[in-house]
Design an enzyme around this catalytic site. Sequence first.
Site, PDB file in Angstrom:
ATOM      1  CE  LYS A  82     -19.285 -28.083 -27.146  1.00 58.14           C
ATOM      2  NZ  LYS A  82     -19.249 -29.460 -27.679  1.00 58.14           N
ATOM      3  CB  SER A 157     -16.153 -29.386 -30.068  1.00 52.02           C
ATOM      4  OG  SER A 157     -17.302 -30.020 -29.522  1.00 52.02           O
ATOM      5  CB  SER A 181     -17.140 -32.981 -28.495  1.00 50.38           C
ATOM      6  OG  SER A 181     -16.546 -32.694 -29.730  1.00 50.38           O
TER       7      SER A 181
END
Length: 491
Positions: A82, A157, A181
Amino acid sequence: MNNSSSLHDLTVAQLAAQLRTRKVSAVETAQHFLARLRQHATLGAFLDVNDEVTLAQARAADAALAAGAADAALLGVPMAHKDIFVTRDFVTTAGSRMLAGYRSPFDATVVARLAQQGVVTLGKLNCDEFAMGSANENSAFGNVKNPWDSSRTPGGSSGGSAAAVAARLVPAASGTDTGGSIRQPASFCGVTGIKPTYGRASRYGMVAFASSLDQAGPLARSAEDCALLLSAMCGPDPDRDSTSLDVAAEDFTRSLNNSLEGLRIGIPKEFFSEGLAPDVRAAVTAALQEFEKLGAKLVEITLPRTELSIPVYYVIAPAEASSNLSRFDGVKFGHRAEKYADLTDMYKKTRAEGFGDEVKRRIMIGTYVLSHGYYDAYYLQAQKIRRMIADDFQQAFQLCDVIAGPVAPTVAWKLGGHGNDPLADYLADIYTLPASLAGLPGMSIPVGFGEGHLPVGLQLICNYLQEGKLLNVAHRFQQATDWHVAKPEGF
Ligand code: GLN
């Protein structure tokens, strides 16, 4: 291996075994995935790739494999991170214009730990700006698409992470979970993800959103793969993250394969109230019945402050964010406005240009709730309720070993489906926020499909430091079912 076209269908565990037995090389594997992620570039999952770096890491892994590092569980396995983890060899943006093109002088601890195990990095994955969001629509670099239906959100996210795993562009990815997330995008994309106990994984080098909540964890296709990755990601980091727990790294794969006979699964009644969509309820209920077949017992429990977790989280997280994001001032990191009259004007213009709408909204809310005169009414109040939410879980764990329920009230919604209504996004976090506020480990596993053949995830929550138990519960379910094997058409 002759049939390299199916390399991407292997799990991390299978791929690692093929690499160890030299059926396939780390370089071949990396090349395969680099080609594949380009082939599916329209998904919008990747923000940075660097073939040279990736292939150099793969060659090093091959050399180690050739030298007989036979017990290395992850050696040569590729994954992507990420874009909230800082990396020396890849650009780190945190999904923000503020950090466009930013290169960190060091690797995040989680990234470094995985690299030490011989994991090969394929690149950086799109996410909501500074991890604020539930749909990946807050990324400054475009939305990620859900591989199951490109008109839908992958969740957020960590949307790039979940979409990339679901589309088999990577065998696994890292994510972070502040209020859901990892779990929510895993649920929306039909993959498996786990957020460990707060403090298990070092936050060093994770671009900070809300420091008392942020945790790193893996997204992969199975609980077994998550166990392998989480074992490498966790462990104390006392010199660099003062909130990292003094608990030695564990091999979570050793916890798998325990029977579920007699396991008490707590079902919080608040997680099944009227806001839950019927298709999600049906898939979750069927999964609970499957657990009963495996010998578990369902017990009704209550988490009475579930609804309060939304206002509590959306006071505490913005408060911490407003403080953390003050470092982006045009002096130390990233973007700086080109024209300005004086220092104050430079700050203002830089931050006005660099941050997106949602980030600005949270900085304003956070600054407000921390300000003199409002601190007691909002921030302090929220902290008190946060403690009560954590206490509610301890009450519940007197009656059960693990808590189960939905991850989100609906399947993945349409991109743009919540329009300009941030509250619609916030409300959809209702089932993931309680465990985040309490700092408990939680995971999401695929348990079926709902409306539009979109994946539904089941959330499992355990008490502190019981990741092994959590992964075992998920693993036993996955041994008995094949929801986690389903793959989106065209991938
Ligand atoms: N959706 C939540 C938020 O917008 C959670 C995000 C996260 O876990 N990083 O804050």
